[in-house]
Design a protein around this motif. Structure first.
Motif, PDB file in Angstrom:
ATOM      1  N   TRP A  99      47.406  32.335  34.685  1.00 44.50           N
ATOM      2  CA  TRP A  99      47.278  33.515  33.922  1.00 44.50           C
ATOM      3  C   TRP A  99      46.186  33.588  32.799  1.00 44.50           C
ATOM      4  O   TRP A  99      45.619  34.404  32.560  1.00 44.50           O
ATOM      5  CB  TRP A  99      48.652  33.494  33.323  1.00 44.50           C
ATOM      6  CG  TRP A  99      48.771  34.656  32.226  1.00 44.50           C
ATOM      7  CD1 TRP A  99      48.441  35.930  32.169  1.00 44.50           C
ATOM      8  CD2 TRP A  99      49.229  34.578  30.675  1.00 44.50           C
ATOM      9  NE1 TRP A  99      48.670  36.446  31.049  1.00 44.50           N
ATOM     10  CE2 TRP A  99      49.138  35.845  30.317  1.00 44.50           C
ATOM     11  CE3 TRP A  99      49.893  33.474  30.212  1.00 44.50           C
ATOM     12  CZ2 TRP A  99      49.784  35.996  29.008  1.00 44.50           C
ATOM     13  CZ3 TRP A  99      50.496  33.755  28.800  1.00 44.50           C
ATOM     14  CH2 TRP A  99      50.411  35.049  28.371  1.00 44.50           C
ATOM     15  N   ARG A 100      46.013  32.175  32.451  1.00 41.07           N
ATOM     16  CA  ARG A 100      45.219  31.981  31.169  1.00 41.07           C
ATOM     17  C   ARG A 100      43.637  32.430  31.917  1.00 41.07           C
ATOM     18  O   ARG A 100      42.587  33.033  31.518  1.00 41.07           O
ATOM     19  CB  ARG A 100      45.061  30.854  30.756  1.00 41.07           C
ATOM     20  CG  ARG A 100      46.226  30.477  29.865  1.00 41.07           C
ATOM     21  CD  ARG A 100      46.395  28.993  29.531  1.00 41.07           C
ATOM     22  NE  ARG A 100      47.177  28.797  28.545  1.00 41.07           N
ATOM     23  CZ  ARG A 100      47.836  27.601  28.114  1.00 41.07           C
ATOM     24  NH1 ARG A 100      47.206  26.566  28.807  1.00 41.07           N
ATOM     25  NH2 ARG A 100      48.680  27.342  27.255  1.00 41.07           N
ATOM     26  N   GLY A 101      43.365  31.811  33.087  1.00 39.73           N
ATOM     27  CA  GLY A 101      42.051  31.919  33.638  1.00 39.73           C
ATOM     28  C   GLY A 101      41.699  33.392  34.202  1.00 39.73           C
ATOM     29  O   GLY A 101      40.684  33.982  34.075  1.00 39.73           O
ATOM     30  N   GLY A 102      42.792  34.083  34.626  1.00 40.44           N
ATOM     31  CA  GLY A 102      42.705  35.465  35.015  1.00 40.44           C
ATOM     32  C   GLY A 102      42.543  36.358  33.912  1.00 40.44           C
ATOM     33  O   GLY A 102      41.540  37.570  34.179  1.00 40.44           O
ATOM     34  N   ARG A 103      43.275  36.136  32.842  1.00 40.43           N
ATOM     35  CA  ARG A 103      43.032  37.134  31.660  1.00 40.43           C
ATOM     36  C   ARG A 103      41.423  37.086  30.957  1.00 40.43           C
ATOM     37  O   ARG A 103      40.941  37.779  30.698  1.00 40.43           O
ATOM     38  CB  ARG A 103      44.362  36.853  30.480  1.00 40.43           C
ATOM     39  CG  ARG A 103      44.169  35.887  29.670  1.00 40.43           C
ATOM     40  CD  ARG A 103      45.432  35.660  28.940  1.00 40.43           C
ATOM     41  NE  ARG A 103      45.245  34.645  27.914  1.00 40.43           N
ATOM     42  CZ  ARG A 103      46.140  33.885  27.702  1.00 40.43           C
ATOM     43  NH1 ARG A 103      47.128  33.656  28.384  1.00 40.43           N
ATOM     44  NH2 ARG A 103      45.994  33.025  26.646  1.00 40.43           N
ATOM     45  N   THR A 104      41.125  35.730  30.911  1.00 43.44           N
ATOM     46  CA  THR A 104      39.781  35.395  30.315  1.00 43.44           C
ATOM     47  C   THR A 104      38.866  36.003  31.146  1.00 43.44           C
ATOM     48  O   THR A 104      38.081  36.632  30.656  1.00 43.44           O
ATOM     49  CB  THR A 104      39.760  33.933  30.368  1.00 43.44           C
ATOM     50  OG1 THR A 104      40.727  33.482  29.286  1.00 43.44           O
ATOM     51  CG2 THR A 104      38.380  33.629  29.629  1.00 43.44           C
TER      52      THR A 104
END
Length: 264
Positions: A99-104
């Motif tokens: 989730w963190r990587g995708g939203r960034t």
């Protein structure tokens, strides 16, 4: 909303607030049921990660996104649940990192989007500002499901202005997905923000009006609460009807939430 900077900034802050809520959870608490039937905390975060990846494809790879749309059309009643189910099966640390990587990556792509660009979506094409607004709405709404599951009360912020704007703007869409003809005349919407400011939409002299709490309006249009018990007032039969069907998110009519029982 031609300049997307402020809403992208608010999307990042909304995501970080939800991140802080789930980052320290034990594996058992990731499995807690949320108000969405069949969805745990993990399903909620997995859905956000899945939708962020879809949005990233829409912004950076139109052909790849069209493939996603074809899959959605092939299974319109299940593709959202299937995406959440797949992601929820990952270990919490892996899901959180995804989730963190995708939203960034999505944030970077939206900031780099050329002015005036429009991107495909499951409905009409969207600008960078509109895409960020939709992602903020979903992040806040699914974050509310997570907070409810954890028994946490989140202080509302004026980031809700984006959700309220979207809720007012999607009035005709809500009528349409219910097979109803939207009223010809615009409504007036007046909402008291968490900061105490007054947010207004529509002509001041409109005959049909909705007034009340911005937080409660956002809960209503994201269908995170039933209108009974919310501090909202409708003046006029068309405005009253709208509060029964309001929906700021894409897709078929939502099932909404049942009224709270007395004392709950």
């Amino acid at each position: 909303m031609s300049d997307p900077t402020s809403v992208i900034d608010d999307l990042r802050e909304e995501s970080e607030e939800l991140d802080r809520l789930v980052a320290g959870l034990s594996p058992q608490r990731w499995s807690l049921p949320t108000p969405a039937p069949g969805w745990t905390v993990a399903h909620q975060i997995a859905h956000l990660a899945w939708t962020d990846r879809s949005a990233l494809l829409a912004v950076t790879d139109a052909d790849g996104f069209r493939t996603l749309v074809e899959k959605a059309l092939a299974a319109p009643g299940s593709f959202v649940d299937e995406g959440a189910e797949e992601g929820a099966g990952a270990a919490p640390g892996e899901l959180l990192a995804r989730w963190r990587g995708g939203r960034t990556a999505l944030e970077d792509a939206l900031r780099a989007a050329p002015p005036g660009a429009r991107f495909p979506w499951y409905g009409p094409p969207m600008s960078a500002a509109s895409m960020a607004t939709a992602r903020l709405m979903e992040t806040w709404a699914h974050g509310q499901d997570v907070a409810d599951a954890l028994g946490v009360v989140r202080p509302p912020t004026d980031r809700l202005r984006h959700v309220a704007w979207l809720g007012a703007r999607t009035r005709d869409f809500a009528y349409g997905v219910h097979g109803l003809t939207p009223p010809a005349d615009p409504f007036r919407v007046e909402l008291r923000a968490p900061s105490g400011d007054l947010w207004t939409y529509g002509p001041q002299d409109a005959a049909q009006r909705v007034t009340g709490s911005a937080l409660d309006f956002c809960l209503l249009v994201t269908q995170r609460a039933h209108r009974t018990g919310l501090a909202l007032r409708a003046d006029g039969p068309d405005a009253d009807r709208w509060l029964d069907i309001a929906q700021a998110f894409a897709g078929p009519p939502g099932r909404g939430r049942p009224p709270k029982e007395a004392g709950s």
